[in-house]
Design an enzyme around this catalytic site. Structure first.
Site, short mmCIF file in Angstrom:
data_model
loop_
_atom_site.label_atom_id
_atom_site.label_comp_id
_atom_site.label_asym_id
_atom_site.label_seq_id
_atom_site.Cartn_x
_atom_site.Cartn_y
_atom_site.Cartn_z
N LYS A 90 -0.02 3.76 -2.63
CA LYS A 90 -1.06 4.78 -2.51
C LYS A 90 -0.51 6.19 -2.31
O LYS A 90 -1.24 7.16 -2.50
CB LYS A 90 -2.01 4.41 -1.37
N LYS A 150 2.75 6.76 5.46
CA LYS A 150 1.95 5.67 4.88
C LYS A 150 2.49 4.32 5.32
O LYS A 150 3.69 4.14 5.45
CB LYS A 150 1.96 5.75 3.34
N SER A 152 -6.07 3.37 4.53
CA SER A 152 -5.45 2.57 3.46
C SER A 152 -6.49 1.78 2.69
O SER A 152 -6.31 0.60 2.35
CB SER A 152 -4.39 1.62 4.04
N SER A 206 0.81 -1.23 0.00
CA SER A 206 0.00 0.00 0.00
C SER A 206 0.84 1.28 0.00
O SER A 206 0.26 2.37 -0.06
CB SER A 206 -0.95 0.01 1.19
#
Length: 431
Positions: free
Chosen positions: A73, A247, A133, A70
């Site tokens: 992202k 993140k 997320s 992820s």
């Protein structure tokens, strides 16, 4: 024209690219310091850098391509923010994403429960993407920005990565849930993260521990989402108040991944860790960031009492050169072992007399190869020329010399010398 490729995006992308390049493309290719901890797995990737200077602090397997889950992202959010789209405007989840939503559900991907036909504000999609997320939020964002064409959005992700200087990054999906073909390196992710850090809206969202999603046409009540970044939680053992976003990521192949920034006393560091596990990744990040803030400090690099350079002095036989000192102290931030060096802008020589405190040139101060500042170089005393002393002595002797010559001339005339005498002698010789 497709919203993804609007001129406004291009201009915003260019500005962000310049900032990210200035910060990140200068990142040196070698670690400046040995790793202060041993990571749980030897194959983990670690990259710690000073955002203010771009200096590499620590690295381990920083250029090894890895699945990044992820962390993908970050790029999805970056493109959305750079698109110039109105974040307060609502969009409707299109039916074209029906299969995408099914695939995400089948892969057990994290979601915030979006539904086909639901109308959601763009800003809420970003909160879902960064805070929780949510994979389906990434798909809706990509569809919205690229006019429904997820493939075009992925192509733009790869193009933007190249613009930021990434050399080992390939995106194959917009959320990172599918590992294959979706890879990057710790160093490349630092470049992408720096571009996200330059976006105030991204950082505001990434700092949220929780967020309340408003009611929509298909969700009649509000619902709270919570950050996957445990270091933001004051109740967590490895909470740190200096953490700024950024993140998290996880798949079975990628392992636990984390990108964050840390700000303390005016200094900012970026950290990327790839391939760890849930029990250790936050501990490792806390230990690395605690180390850097404890080890790196502000200190005086230059004082005003130590001569930094000399310049040859002309028209002064007693003093061959002028000593030069910093006009003011220079401080710098770094590791205690960092070397202090100088480059100078000085004349080849200087003529006396030189006044006390006179500016003669400048020195640029470098700490471990990074510029710390520039300072004027001045004298600490007066240097007097002795050329004028010799000249005055000559002027004082000149009247006496003229007087002697005058006396000699008068004496010659009075004793019968002079032109008439020479003529008489010549006539006498002819006779």
């Amino acid at each position: 024209m497709n919203q993804l490729f609007r001129p406004a995006l291009r201009r915003a992308a260019a500005l962000a690219c310049l900032l990210a390049l200035a910060v990140c493309l200068a990142l040196p290719g070698h670690a400046a310091y040995p790793m202060p901890i041993q990571t749980t797995y030897a194959e983990e990737s670690v990259y710690l850098f000073d955002l203010d200077t771009g200096k590499t602090i620590l690295e381990q397997n920083a250029d090894q391509p890895r699945y990044v889950a992820s962390l993908t992202k970050m790029m999805t959010a970056l493109l959305y923010l750079e698109s110039g789209l109105d974040l307060q405007q609502a969009v409707t989840v299109p039916t074209s994403l029906t299969q995408e939503f099914t695939d995400i559900q089948n892969a057990n991907g994290s979601t915030i429960g979006l539904r086909i036909g639901e109308t959601v504000r763009r800003i809420d999609l970003l909160y879902g993407l960064i805070v929780a997320s949510a994979n389906e939020a990434a798909s809706v964002i990509a569809s919205d920005a690229a006019g429904g064409d997820l493939t075009a959005f992925v192509a733009r992700m790869n193009q933007r990565a190249a613009e930021l200087g990434c050399t080992d990054t390939t995106f194959s999906c917009v959320h990172g849930l599918y590992d294959y073909g979706n890879v990057s390196t710790a160093r490349d992710l630092a470049r992408i993260a720096a571009a996200c850090y330059a976006q105030p809206q991204y950082m505001e969202i990434a700092q949220a521990l929780t967020y309340t999603m408003p009611a929509t046409n298909l969700h009649t009540s509000e619902r709270e989402i919570r950050s996957t970044n445990l270091m933001l939680d004051p109740e967590y053992p490895y909470y740190r108040d200096y953490i700024r976003g950024m993140k998290t990521g996880f798949t079975t192949l990628a392992g636990r991944c984390f990108v964050t920034f840390a700000e303390n006393e005016g200094h900012t560091y970026g950290l990327v860790v790839l391939g760890s596990d849930l029990d250790n990744i936050y501990r490792e990040c806390a230990e690395l960031l605690d180390w850097v803030f404890a080890t790196f400090n502000d200190r005086q690099l230059v004082d005003t009492g130590t001569a930094l350079a000399t310049v040859p002095l002309t028209q002064c036989r007693t003093e061959p050169e002028v000593e030069l000192y910093a006009a003011n102290a220079v401080n710098g931030y770094g590791h205690p072992d960092d070397e202090v060096t100088f480059t100078f802008d000085l004349p080849e020589s200087i003529r006396a007399t030189v006044a006390n405190g006179q500016v003669v040139g400048t020195a640029t101060v470098w700490l471990d190869g990074y510029e710390a500042g520039t300072v004027d170089l001045v004298t600490h005393r007066e240097y007097v020329s002795d050329f004028y002393t010799d000249g005055m002595a000559t002027l004082l002797l000149l009247p006496a010399l003229l007087a002697v010559l005058l006396v000699l001339a008068v004496f010659t005339v009075l004793t019968g010398g002079g032109p008439g005498l020479f003529r008489r002698r010549r006539r006498a010789r002819r006779r």
